[in-house]
Motif scaffolding. Structure first.
Motif, PDB file in Angstrom:
ATOM      1  N   GLN A 194       0.835  -1.196   0.000  1.00 39.95           N
ATOM      2  CA  GLN A 194       0.000   0.000   0.000  1.00 39.95           C
ATOM      3  C   GLN A 194       0.871   1.249   0.000  1.00 39.95           C
ATOM      4  OE1 GLN A 194      -2.414  -0.833   3.557  1.00 39.95           O
ATOM      5  NE2 GLN A 194      -4.158  -1.254   2.206  1.00 39.95           N
ATOM      6  N   ALA A 195       0.454   2.244  -0.749  1.00 37.65           N
ATOM      7  CA  ALA A 195       1.223   3.485  -0.831  1.00 37.65           C
ATOM      8  C   ALA A 195       0.414   4.539  -1.575  1.00 37.65           C
ATOM      9  CB  ALA A 195       2.541   3.245  -1.556  1.00 37.65           C
ATOM     10  N   THR A 196       0.800   5.793  -1.405  1.00 36.46           N
ATOM     11  CA  THR A 196       0.228   6.866  -2.216  1.00 36.46           C
ATOM     12  C   THR A 196       0.785   6.725  -3.632  1.00 36.46           C
ATOM     13  OG1 THR A 196       2.055   8.375  -1.720  1.00 36.46           O
ATOM     14  CG2 THR A 196       0.158   8.410  -0.219  1.00 36.46           C
ATOM     15  N   ILE A 197       0.188   7.410  -4.576  1.00 31.19           N
ATOM     16  CA  ILE A 197       0.701   7.357  -5.942  1.00 31.19           C
ATOM     17  C   ILE A 197       2.147   7.857  -5.979  1.00 31.19           C
ATOM     18  CG2 ILE A 197       0.485   8.330  -8.264  1.00 31.19           C
ATOM     19  CD1 ILE A 197      -2.512   8.353  -7.918  1.00 31.19           C
ATOM     20  N   LYS A 198       2.410   8.935  -5.280  1.00 31.85           N
ATOM     21  CA  LYS A 198       3.753   9.508  -5.272  1.00 31.85           C
ATOM     22  C   LYS A 198       4.774   8.514  -4.739  1.00 31.85           C
ATOM     23  CE  LYS A 198       6.388  13.498  -3.620  1.00 31.85           C
ATOM     24  NZ  LYS A 198       6.323  14.774  -2.868  1.00 31.85           N
ATOM     25  N   ASN A 199       4.458   7.868  -3.624  1.00 33.42           N
ATOM     26  CA  ASN A 199       5.402   6.915  -3.048  1.00 33.42           C
ATOM     27  C   ASN A 199       5.534   5.651  -3.888  1.00 33.42           C
ATOM     28  OD1 ASN A 199       6.268   8.436  -0.876  1.00 33.42           O
ATOM     29  ND2 ASN A 199       4.669   7.687   0.500  1.00 33.42           N
ATOM     30  N   TYR A 200       4.463   5.243  -4.535  1.00 27.51           N
ATOM     31  CA  TYR A 200       4.551   4.066  -5.401  1.00 27.51           C
ATOM     32  C   TYR A 200       5.518   4.333  -6.552  1.00 27.51           C
ATOM     33  CZ  TYR A 200       3.293   0.238  -8.515  1.00 27.51           C
ATOM     34  OH  TYR A 200       3.347  -0.861  -9.339  1.00 27.51           O
ATOM     35  N   PHE A 201       5.413   5.510  -7.134  1.00 25.77           N
ATOM     36  CA  PHE A 201       6.331   5.865  -8.214  1.00 25.77           C
ATOM     37  C   PHE A 201       7.770   5.946  -7.706  1.00 25.77           C
ATOM     38  CE2 PHE A 201       2.713   6.765 -10.776  1.00 25.77           C
ATOM     39  CZ  PHE A 201       3.154   6.870 -12.086  1.00 25.77           C
ATOM     40  N   ARG A 202       7.942   6.579  -6.567  1.00 29.61           N
ATOM     41  CA  ARG A 202       9.298   6.809  -6.049  1.00 29.61           C
ATOM     42  C   ARG A 202       9.952   5.533  -5.551  1.00 29.61           C
ATOM     43  NH1 ARG A 202      11.200   8.309  -0.949  1.00 29.61           N
ATOM     44  NH2 ARG A 202       9.067   8.471  -0.173  1.00 29.61           N
ATOM     45  N   LYS A 203       9.196   4.700  -4.834  1.00 27.31           N
ATOM     46  CA  LYS A 203       9.787   3.526  -4.196  1.00 27.31           C
ATOM     47  C   LYS A 203       9.672   2.245  -5.008  1.00 27.31           C
ATOM     48  CE  LYS A 203       9.078   5.297   0.500  1.00 27.31           C
ATOM     49  NZ  LYS A 203       8.470   5.010   1.836  1.00 27.31           N
ATOM     50  N   TRP A 204       8.736   2.225  -5.962  1.00 31.65           N
ATOM     51  CA  TRP A 204       8.570   0.986  -6.720  1.00 31.65           C
ATOM     52  C   TRP A 204       8.840   1.168  -8.208  1.00 31.65           C
ATOM     53  CZ3 TRP A 204       8.149  -3.699  -4.553  1.00 31.65           C
ATOM     54  CH2 TRP A 204       7.972  -4.783  -5.434  1.00 31.65           C
ATOM     55  N   VAL A 205       8.045   2.008  -8.863  1.00 34.35           N
ATOM     56  CA  VAL A 205       8.197   2.197 -10.313  1.00 34.35           C
ATOM     57  C   VAL A 205       9.610   2.648 -10.662  1.00 34.35           C
ATOM     58  CG1 VAL A 205       7.440   3.532 -12.323  1.00 34.35           C
ATOM     59  CG2 VAL A 205       5.752   2.710 -10.669  1.00 34.35           C
ATOM     60  N   PHE A 206      10.133   3.604  -9.891  1.00 37.24           N
ATOM     61  CA  PHE A 206      11.430   4.195 -10.197  1.00 37.24           C
ATOM     62  C   PHE A 206      12.435   3.915  -9.086  1.00 37.24           C
ATOM     63  CE2 PHE A 206      13.826   7.672 -12.403  1.00 37.24           C
ATOM     64  CZ  PHE A 206      13.543   7.288 -13.701  1.00 37.24           C
ATOM     65  N   LYS A 207      12.428   2.671  -8.599  1.00 29.95           N
ATOM     66  CA  LYS A 207      13.376   2.285  -7.552  1.00 29.95           C
ATOM     67  C   LYS A 207      14.812   2.325  -8.060  1.00 29.95           C
ATOM     68  CE  LYS A 207      11.444  -1.691  -6.821  1.00 29.95           C
ATOM     69  NZ  LYS A 207      11.162  -3.047  -6.266  1.00 29.95           N
ATOM     70  N   LYS A 208      14.956   2.306  -9.383  1.00 24.45           N
ATOM     71  CA  LYS A 208      16.232   2.526 -10.053  1.00 24.45           C
ATOM     72  C   LYS A 208      16.050   3.675 -11.047  1.00 24.45           C
ATOM     73  CE  LYS A 208      18.797  -1.050  -8.589  1.00 24.45           C
ATOM     74  NZ  LYS A 208      20.153  -0.954  -7.988  1.00 24.45           N
ATOM     75  N   ASP A 209      17.130   4.369 -11.337  1.00 23.02           N
ATOM     76  CA  ASP A 209      17.048   5.471 -12.297  1.00 23.02           C
ATOM     77  C   ASP A 209      17.048   4.900 -13.717  1.00 23.02           C
ATOM     78  OD1 ASP A 209      17.158   7.730 -13.818  1.00 23.02           O
ATOM     79  OD2 ASP A 209      18.911   8.598 -12.831  1.00 23.02           O
ATOM     80  N   PHE A 210      15.856   4.751 -14.281  1.00 21.31           N
ATOM     81  CA  PHE A 210      15.732   4.135 -15.594  1.00 21.31           C
ATOM     82  C   PHE A 210      16.068   5.081 -16.739  1.00 21.31           C
ATOM     83  CE2 PHE A 210      13.173   1.173 -13.057  1.00 21.31           C
ATOM     84  CZ  PHE A 210      13.653  -0.042 -13.533  1.00 21.31           C
ATOM     85  N   THR A 211      16.438   6.328 -16.423  1.00 23.70           N
ATOM     86  CA  THR A 211      16.932   7.195 -17.495  1.00 23.70           C
ATOM     87  C   THR A 211      18.314   6.719 -17.937  1.00 23.70           C
ATOM     88  OG1 THR A 211      17.859   8.790 -15.923  1.00 23.70           O
ATOM     89  CG2 THR A 211      15.613   9.197 -16.711  1.00 23.70           C
ATOM     90  N   HIS A 212      18.934   5.870 -17.107  1.00 18.61           N
ATOM     91  CA  HIS A 212      20.225   5.260 -17.455  1.00 18.61           C
ATOM     92  C   HIS A 212      20.008   3.748 -17.578  1.00 18.61           C
ATOM     93  CE1 HIS A 212      22.180   9.086 -16.604  1.00 18.61           C
ATOM     94  NE2 HIS A 212      21.541   9.113 -15.450  1.00 18.61           N
ATOM     95  N   SER A 213      19.390   3.361 -18.655  1.00 18.59           N
ATOM     96  CA  SER A 213      19.053   1.947 -18.848  1.00 18.59           C
ATOM     97  C   SER A 213      19.175   1.573 -20.315  1.00 18.59           C
ATOM     98  CB  SER A 213      17.626   1.671 -18.352  1.00 18.59           C
ATOM     99  OG  SER A 213      16.686   2.466 -19.073  1.00 18.59           O
ATOM    100  N   LYS A 214      19.042   0.291 -20.606  1.00 10.95           N
ATOM    101  CA  LYS A 214      19.077  -0.200 -21.980  1.00 10.95           C
ATOM    102  C   LYS A 214      17.655  -0.240 -22.524  1.00 10.95           C
ATOM    103  CE  LYS A 214      23.231  -3.046 -21.357  1.00 10.95           C
ATOM    104  NZ  LYS A 214      23.798  -4.414 -21.484  1.00 10.95           N
ATOM    105  N   TYR A 215      17.471   0.363 -23.666  1.00 12.20           N
ATOM    106  CA  TYR A 215      16.132   0.492 -24.265  1.00 12.20           C
ATOM    107  C   TYR A 215      15.880  -0.600 -25.301  1.00 12.20           C
ATOM    108  CZ  TYR A 215      12.442   2.348 -27.276  1.00 12.20           C
ATOM    109  OH  TYR A 215      11.301   2.502 -28.041  1.00 12.20           O
ATOM    110  N   SER A 216      14.646  -1.068 -25.348  1.00  9.61           N
ATOM    111  CA  SER A 216      14.235  -1.987 -26.417  1.00  9.61           C
ATOM    112  C   SER A 216      12.778  -1.743 -26.770  1.00  9.61           C
ATOM    113  CB  SER A 216      14.448  -3.450 -26.011  1.00  9.61           C
ATOM    114  OG  SER A 216      13.630  -3.785 -24.905  1.00  9.61           O
ATOM    115  N   TYR A 217      12.428  -2.112 -27.991  1.00  3.32           N
ATOM    116  CA  TYR A 217      11.066  -1.906 -28.506  1.00  3.32           C
ATOM    117  C   TYR A 217      10.455  -3.254 -28.879  1.00  3.32           C
ATOM    118  CZ  TYR A 217       7.553  -0.837 -32.093  1.00  3.32           C
ATOM    119  OH  TYR A 217       6.398  -0.791 -32.841  1.00  3.32           O
ATOM    120  N   ASN A 218       9.336  -3.572 -28.233  1.00  6.14           N
ATOM    121  CA  ASN A 218       8.617  -4.826 -28.485  1.00  6.14           C
ATOM    122  C   ASN A 218       9.492  -6.073 -28.297  1.00  6.14           C
ATOM    123  OD1 ASN A 218       6.137  -3.673 -28.916  1.00  6.14           O
ATOM    124  ND2 ASN A 218       6.249  -3.725 -31.146  1.00  6.14           N
ATOM    125  N   SER A 219      10.448  -5.990 -27.401  1.00  6.21           N
ATOM    126  CA  SER A 219      11.268  -7.165 -27.090  1.00  6.21           C
ATOM    127  C   SER A 219      11.691  -7.100 -25.627  1.00  6.21           C
ATOM    128  CB  SER A 219      12.501  -7.234 -27.994  1.00  6.21           C
ATOM    129  OG  SER A 219      13.358  -6.136 -27.773  1.00  6.21           O
TER     130      SER A 219
END
Length: 211
Positions: A124-149
Motif C-alpha cells: 500500500q502506498a500513495t501514488i507519489k510513493n509508489y512511483f518513487r519507491k517501486w516504479v522508479f526504484k532505479k534510475d531508468f533514465t540510465h538503462s538499456k532500451y528496447s522496442y517490443n522485445s
C-alpha cells in the motif's frame, strides 16, 4: 527644416508598415496547408520513433516528479494499469482512469497496488510513493532500451503479450550486478495503444527477479 522632413518621412513609413501588418490576414488555404504539413510530418514518423520519444518523455516525467506531464500520455478512454511484476493481474493490479489519476496523484490517499513477492504482504502506498519507491526504484533514465522485445526475464510469468495482444511496448532494462550474481536486474515497461491516430499509455509494468 531638413530634420523635420526626415522625421516626418520616418513616421509616415512606420504608419504604413503598421497598417499593412494590421490589414494582413493569412488566407484559410494557407492555414489549412500549414496544418496539413504538420499532420503529415507527424504521420510520416515511424511508430518506433514516436514510441521511443514517448518512452523518454515518460522516464523524465517520473524522474522529475512531473505527474502532469505523465498524465498527458494516459489513454483517455482505457486509463492506465500498474503491475508490480511481469505478471499482469487484472483482479489485483491498480487501475486508474486518466481523470482519477490526475485527481489523486497530488493527494495523500493510500491505494493497494498488489502483493509483495515472497511474503504475500499487501503493498500500500500513495501514488507519489509508489512511483518513487517501486516504479522508479532505479534510475531508468540510465538503462538499456528496447522496442517490443524483452531484455529482462526471470522465473516470474510474463503475460504482457497475452493481456495486450495488439499493443506495442517499450522496455527499460538495468542489468544485475556481479555482487548479486546478476539477479538484482530491473525492468520498467510501458505499454501503448493507438487511439484516434495517436499513441497513449495503457500500462506500466515493473519486472525483477522473484522467488
Amino acid at each position: 527644416m531638413k530634420h523635420f522632413l526626415i522625421s516626418l518621412l520616418v513616421v509616415t513609413l512606420f504608419s504604413c508598415n503598421k497598417k499593412a501588418e494590421e490589414n494582413y490576414k493569412p488566407s484559410i488555404d494557407s492555414i489549412k496547408t500549414s496544418v496539413q504539413k504538420k499532420e503529415k510530418k507527424q504521420q510520416s514518423l515511424p511508430k518506433e520513433v514516436v514510441l521511443k520519444k514517448m518512452n523518454s518523455e515518460l522516464l523524465q516525467a517520473i524522474k522529475m516528479v512531473d505527474y502532469n506531464a505523465f498524465a498527458n500520455h494516459i489513454h483517455p478512454e482505457k486509463g492506465i494499469r500498474f503491475s508490480m511484476y511481469a505478471f499482469t493481474n487484472r483482479n489485483e493490479d491498480k487501475h486508474f482512469s486518466k481523470s482519477d489519476f490526475q485527481k489523486y496523484f497530488p493527494t495523500k490517499t493510500i491505494f493497494t497496488w498488489g502483493s509483495l513477492d515472497g511474503t504475500g504482504e499487501v503493498y500500500q502506498a500513495t501514488i507519489k510513493n509508489y512511483f518513487r519507491k517501486w516504479v522508479f526504484k532505479k534510475d531508468f533514465t540510465h538503462s538499456k532500451y528496447s522496442y517490443n522485445s524483452f531484455q529482462g526475464g526471470g522465473n516470474s510469468l510474463n503475460n504482457l503479450e497475452e493481456i495486450y495482444p495488439k499493443s506495442d511496448f517499450t522496455e527499460n532494462y538495468i542489468p544485475g550486478s556481479e555482487q548479486y550474481s546478476e539477479m538484482d536486474w530491473k525492468s520498467l515497461r510501458f505499454v501503448f495503444e493507438e487511439f484516434k491516430g495517436e499513441y497513449y499509455l495503457v500500462a506500466v509494468i515493473n519486472d525483477e527477479w522473484t522467488v
